[in-house]
Design an enzyme around this catalytic site. Structure first.
Site, mmCIF file in Angstrom:
data_model
loop_
_atom_site.group_PDB
_atom_site.id
_atom_site.type_symbol
_atom_site.label_atom_id
_atom_site.label_comp_id
_atom_site.label_asym_id
_atom_site.label_seq_id
_atom_site.Cartn_x
_atom_site.Cartn_y
_atom_site.Cartn_z
ATOM 1 N N ASP A 42 0.930 -1.208 -0.105
ATOM 2 C CA ASP A 42 -0.051 -0.060 -0.077
ATOM 3 C C ASP A 42 0.983 1.061 0.113
ATOM 4 O OD1 ASP A 42 -2.058 -1.883 0.349
ATOM 5 O OD2 ASP A 42 -1.786 -1.666 2.751
ATOM 6 N N GLU A 251 -11.442 0.000 -3.139
ATOM 7 C CA GLU A 251 -10.657 0.477 -2.290
ATOM 8 C C GLU A 251 -9.526 1.104 -2.816
ATOM 9 O OE1 GLU A 251 -9.386 -3.212 0.270
ATOM 10 O OE2 GLU A 251 -8.283 -3.638 -1.500
HETATM 11 O O1 FUB Z 1 -3.100 -3.559 3.579
HETATM 12 C C1 FUB Z 1 -4.540 -3.780 4.154
HETATM 13 C C2 FUB Z 1 -5.330 -3.516 3.038
HETATM 14 O O2 FUB Z 1 -5.105 -4.342 1.761
HETATM 15 C C3 FUB Z 1 -5.323 -2.149 2.524
HETATM 16 O O3 FUB Z 1 -6.004 -1.204 3.402
HETATM 17 C C4 FUB Z 1 -6.365 -2.160 1.154
HETATM 18 O O4 FUB Z 1 -6.212 -1.136 0.344
HETATM 19 C C5 FUB Z 1 -5.536 -3.579 0.526
HETATM 20 O O5 FUB Z 1 -4.449 -3.161 -0.086
#
Ligand code: FUB
Length: 348
Positions: A42, A251
């Protein structure tokens, strides 16, 4: 976010292999993991004082069994990394924020972002509170590498995951945030938390759940206005629908501005694409433009886009080092555009 599925991971790996360069074409140099002493994911990249700073998640093997809500992503701290140039050495500046120092935190420090204003650096982070509800917190430092001191409470009115803070050319800053499934965005669709909603609203023919945006206050510690929806419309002006998994927001929001246009980019989650939509306003509505990155190996897809010395770069992650979906490694590659500003498709 997240559905545990080893078959999906294998299928994605096979797609990645079968969509390689055609015979006779020169393959671009394969990006290497930027960090090999830790697992990182991320990556939110920013340029501060002429240097690249990367704010990633710090993946660990916490021995939490996989579940559909991403419980095995059980991260506990953040490290900040810096680079003097894009192919240069990556420096690990050590622990910048530890979950132990966040008074309201329960578990799972997920994808962070950072911002700078008036001599202070801000680290924004999602973490579940002691009731297991994701909230977004903020921590401050006089240095881009921390250590960061968290505020005693989450940002009022914040929820869900994946904060991305964009500062416009007029100095105003906006936070984009949210993530469905394990990121809990669907649980807030009425304005009140409903823990029974595990994935999405299961309303395929209705406008999809989407990211949220709010302008930040001058001190960067609170929202300065009610949170709004980031509307994503198709080319006919109709909202993307809940059943449109290839295109709808899941997301990992990011915002950048290029030649006066606002580019809102995000992950489609369970279909594993990075997609983008554009607008003439930071609030949107945004018009869907397409996929700009095909699936990487691993379930999650999360990125940031930054300009450095006149070129644009995408920071992202895959699972090259571990082969495990919750132990990821960050990478960078150049982001190229066509003359009309559209982003060229990346096949990792
Ligand atoms: O790293 C945890 C979660 O996985 C992140 O918040 C999301 O965007 C995904 O990459």
């Amino acid at each position: 976010m997240f559905l545990s599925n080893k078959l999906t991971l294998t299928a994605i790996a096979l797609i990645a292999i079968s969509t390689g360069p055609l015979l006779g074409q020169k393959a671009p140099a394969k990006p290497k993991p930027l960090v090999t002493n830790l697992y990182t994911a991320d990556p939110s990249a920013h340029v501060f004082n002429g240097k690249i700073y990367i704010y990633p998640s710090h993946d660990i093997e916490a021995n939490v069994p996989e579940d559909d809500e991403g419980g095995h992503f059980n991260m506990r701290d953040y490290h900040v990394f810096s680079m003097d140039n894009i192919n240069g050495k990556v420096t690990d500046h050590g622990v910048a924020l530890d979950i132990k120092t966040i008074p309201w935190a329960g578990r799972q420090l997920w994808a962070p972002d950072a911002a700078y204003k008036n001599g202070t650096y801000y680290l924004y982070f999602p973490v579940k509170d002691k009731q297991d509800v994701f909230r977004i917190g903020v921590a401050t430092s006089k240095s881009p590498t921390g250590p960061f001191k968290p505020q005693p409470k989450p940002i009022p009115g914040s929820y869900s995951i994946d904060p991305a803070v964009f500062t416009d050319t007029d100095g105003k800053s906006y936070m984009y945030f949210g993530g469905i499934w394990g990121g809990q965005l669907q649980r807030w669709h009425t304005g009140k938390y409903d823990a029974s909603l595990k994935t999405d609203l299961k309303k395929d023919k209705e406008p999809a759940l989407t990211a949220k945006v709010a302008r930040m206050s001058n001190d960067m510690l609170t929202f300065d206005e009610p949170v709004r929806d980031v509307k994503i419309l198709d080319k006919n002006g109709k909202p993307l629908l809940g059943g449109d998994h290839d295109r709808r927001f899941f997301e990992g929001a990011w915002m950048h501005k290029y030649k006066g246009t606002y580019y809102f980019s995000y992950s489609t989650g369970d279909t594993h694409y990075l997609a983008y939509a554009t607008s003439k306003s930071p609030y949107g509505p945004f018009t869907y433009q397409g996929t700009f990155m095909k699936p990487v190996t691993g379930w999650t897809t999360h990125h940031s886009i930054v300009e450095f010395n006149g070129k644009w770069y995408i920071f992202y992650h895959d699972v090259e080092l571990s082969g495990k979906t919750h132990l990821r490694n960050i990478k960078v590659r150049e982001l190229k555009r066509n003359a009309d500003g559209s982003i060229q498709l990346i096949t990792p």
